[in-house]
Design a protein around this motif. Sequence first.
Motif, PDB file in Angstrom:
ATOM      1  N   GLY A 217       0.811  -1.204   0.000  1.00  0.00           N
ATOM      2  CA  GLY A 217       0.000   0.000   0.000  1.00  0.00           C
ATOM      3  C   GLY A 217       0.844   1.253   0.000  1.00  0.00           C
ATOM      4  O   GLY A 217       2.049   1.221   0.259  1.00  0.00           O
ATOM      5  N   LYS A 218       0.174   2.374  -0.289  1.00  0.00           N
ATOM      6  CA  LYS A 218       0.873   3.648  -0.419  1.00  0.00           C
ATOM      7  C   LYS A 218       0.660   4.579   0.782  1.00  0.00           C
ATOM      8  O   LYS A 218       1.417   5.518   0.979  1.00  0.00           O
ATOM      9  CB  LYS A 218       0.400   4.379  -1.680  1.00  0.00           C
ATOM     10  N   ARG A 219      -0.403   4.330   1.563  1.00  0.00           N
ATOM     11  CA  ARG A 219      -0.731   5.239   2.656  1.00  0.00           C
ATOM     12  C   ARG A 219      -1.478   4.475   3.736  1.00  0.00           C
ATOM     13  O   ARG A 219      -2.625   4.104   3.527  1.00  0.00           O
ATOM     14  CB  ARG A 219      -1.577   6.395   2.119  1.00  0.00           C
ATOM     15  N   PRO A 220      -0.817   4.156   4.864  1.00  0.00           N
ATOM     16  CA  PRO A 220       0.564   4.527   5.193  1.00  0.00           C
ATOM     17  C   PRO A 220       1.565   3.709   4.393  1.00  0.00           C
ATOM     18  O   PRO A 220       1.267   2.581   3.989  1.00  0.00           O
ATOM     19  CB  PRO A 220       0.663   4.205   6.672  1.00  0.00           C
ATOM     20  N   LEU A 221       2.724   4.272   4.184  1.00  0.00           N
ATOM     21  CA  LEU A 221       3.776   3.612   3.431  1.00  0.00           C
ATOM     22  C   LEU A 221       4.816   3.051   4.382  1.00  0.00           C
ATOM     23  O   LEU A 221       5.263   3.735   5.296  1.00  0.00           O
ATOM     24  CB  LEU A 221       4.442   4.620   2.490  1.00  0.00           C
ATOM     25  N   GLY A 222       5.174   1.779   4.169  1.00  0.00           N
ATOM     26  CA  GLY A 222       6.329   1.237   4.860  1.00  0.00           C
ATOM     27  C   GLY A 222       6.107   0.698   6.255  1.00  0.00           C
ATOM     28  O   GLY A 222       7.067   0.548   7.002  1.00  0.00           O
ATOM     29  N   VAL A 223       4.855   0.392   6.636  1.00  0.00           N
ATOM     30  CA  VAL A 223       4.639  -0.214   7.953  1.00  0.00           C
ATOM     31  C   VAL A 223       5.198  -1.633   7.923  1.00  0.00           C
ATOM     32  O   VAL A 223       4.786  -2.472   7.119  1.00  0.00           O
ATOM     33  CB  VAL A 223       3.154  -0.235   8.329  1.00  0.00           C
ATOM     34  N   MET A 224       6.139  -1.914   8.813  1.00  0.00           N
ATOM     35  CA  MET A 224       6.830  -3.199   8.806  1.00  0.00           C
ATOM     36  C   MET A 224       5.908  -4.324   9.283  1.00  0.00           C
ATOM     37  O   MET A 224       5.233  -4.188  10.290  1.00  0.00           O
ATOM     38  CB  MET A 224       8.078  -3.105   9.697  1.00  0.00           C
ATOM     39  N   ILE A 225       5.902  -5.416   8.551  1.00  0.00           N
ATOM     40  CA  ILE A 225       5.118  -6.586   8.947  1.00  0.00           C
ATOM     41  C   ILE A 225       6.014  -7.741   9.371  1.00  0.00           C
ATOM     42  O   ILE A 225       5.586  -8.672  10.041  1.00  0.00           O
ATOM     43  CB  ILE A 225       4.174  -7.029   7.805  1.00  0.00           C
ATOM     44  N   ALA A 226       7.313  -7.699   9.001  1.00  0.00           N
ATOM     45  CA  ALA A 226       8.238  -8.746   9.420  1.00  0.00           C
ATOM     46  C   ALA A 226       9.678  -8.260   9.266  1.00  0.00           C
ATOM     47  O   ALA A 226       9.991  -7.494   8.351  1.00  0.00           O
ATOM     48  CB  ALA A 226       8.042 -10.020   8.606  1.00  0.00           C
ATOM     49  N   GLU A 227      10.523  -8.707  10.199  1.00  0.00           N
ATOM     50  CA  GLU A 227      11.979  -8.549  10.092  1.00  0.00           C
ATOM     51  C   GLU A 227      12.551  -9.957  10.018  1.00  0.00           C
ATOM     52  O   GLU A 227      12.386 -10.749  10.950  1.00  0.00           O
ATOM     53  CB  GLU A 227      12.553  -7.809  11.297  1.00  0.00           C
ATOM     54  N   ALA A 228      13.195 -10.273   8.887  1.00  0.00           N
ATOM     55  CA  ALA A 228      13.619 -11.653   8.630  1.00  0.00           C
ATOM     56  C   ALA A 228      15.136 -11.749   8.502  1.00  0.00           C
ATOM     57  O   ALA A 228      15.786 -10.916   7.863  1.00  0.00           O
ATOM     58  CB  ALA A 228      12.962 -12.169   7.357  1.00  0.00           C
ATOM     59  N   TYR A 229      15.682 -12.809   9.126  1.00  0.00           N
ATOM     60  CA  TYR A 229      17.121 -13.092   9.081  1.00  0.00           C
ATOM     61  C   TYR A 229      17.326 -14.521   8.589  1.00  0.00           C
ATOM     62  O   TYR A 229      16.583 -15.420   8.994  1.00  0.00           O
ATOM     63  CB  TYR A 229      17.730 -12.930  10.478  1.00  0.00           C
ATOM     64  N   PRO A 230      18.324 -14.751   7.718  1.00  0.00           N
ATOM     65  CA  PRO A 230      19.284 -13.782   7.187  1.00  0.00           C
ATOM     66  C   PRO A 230      18.646 -12.840   6.176  1.00  0.00           C
ATOM     67  O   PRO A 230      17.536 -13.062   5.707  1.00  0.00           O
ATOM     68  CB  PRO A 230      20.362 -14.655   6.552  1.00  0.00           C
ATOM     69  N   SER A 231      19.387 -11.814   5.821  1.00  0.00           N
ATOM     70  CA  SER A 231      18.844 -10.740   4.993  1.00  0.00           C
ATOM     71  C   SER A 231      18.567 -11.158   3.560  1.00  0.00           C
ATOM     72  O   SER A 231      17.741 -10.546   2.886  1.00  0.00           O
ATOM     73  CB  SER A 231      19.804  -9.554   4.992  1.00  0.00           C
TER      74      SER A 231
END
Length: 414
Positions: A217-231
């Motif tokens: 989506g564009k608004r809001p933009l960039g709301v994080m849904i996951a942080e995954a490792y390794p990159s």
Amino acid sequence: MKRIAIVGCGFPQLSLVRAAKRGGHYVIGADANPQAVAVALCDEFHETSTADVEGLCALVRHTRADAVTTTGSEVSLKSTAVVAERLGFPFYARPETVRLCQDKDAMRAAYAVAGLAVPAFAPCASPGEASAFARTHGFPLVVKPSRGWGQRGVARVETEAELAVAFDDARAQSAGAGLAVVVVEAWLAGREYSVNGWIEEGRLESYCVTERLTVAGKRPLGVMIAEAYPSGLSVEEETRVVLEARRGARALGHMRGPCYSQVSMGPKGCVLFETAARLGGGFDADVTRLASGVDLYARVLGVALADSALERQGATLPVHRGAVAKFLVARPGRVRAVHGLSEARAVDGIDDAEAFVPVGGTVMPLTDSAKRAAYVLAHGPTRAAAIASADAALARIRIDTDAGVGTRPPESPT
């Protein structure tokens, strides 16, 4: 036992409160929300806004706290830095450093002076100035408050009509932070990565680089849904990402303590777009702990307690080859019931599962990252295995609201 005042009891501070309790300390929590998820873990709680510097100073004095600290939240960070300076408590960043890491226009200007690649940008005081920038640089553009957090007021725009709406929204957020301008910048295509590290002897050391996966989506933009490792980056690319984060911290004068950086890697190369003088607010440091064995929350406490050995503590925990923190977005409305947390925690590879909104509380529309409703933390022998465990756990969690029954986890990142 030390008496530690922790500013904020929401999910960005949950793991910090837990770390303080593991250390055998007496935790004094402060938050405007008495239903915040970490309140029940505190030994003592005070209903005080994390933005109220005077109130927080009075609270620290009244409770005879031995230390004051926070993490994960820009609002709490700003206030805590000021409180610590006024009362003479140890803290890792001066208020001016925090300001430079929060004011987007000042941050971009400092990056540019230091020779870092930055997208074309301009601080705009009026819609006319924003339109002039659009005529010069074209669409798409990103519009954001000059000072903001959690993606509040951040939008991608592709037309003049969208620009006008987004400008008003971002200006309202800027005004709420006491600033008069909006930052408009060129769109950066690419994947996003988080560098989770600690500044030691003035140099940023990275303990984990994660891929930052966001809600569509564009608004809001960039709301994080996951942080995954390794990159998923190559060794050379990850080295470049860390170097850019290191240069950004130095450009802003951030010389000690936790540092969370967001970097884009795309057709135009590696571009740093944020440096924060804190740990990430989305359980990034928990993923880092699983990936590296280093507990950055314990290090934050080490600074507050003037315990240099704890501040410099290395790996003390098991290391995993895959890890992820993944969030659940629920239907807005008053919460009638929360189901499945015990079942989620029982899934193989799950380290934690929490709902942030209690029964009787309200799930708000997803206007920013603070409106996410639950999360799971998982590890595995690979990134894919960790994500599979996280998805299996999320599938067991259901938050019933008066707007509808149940939730559906977002599509799985890979």
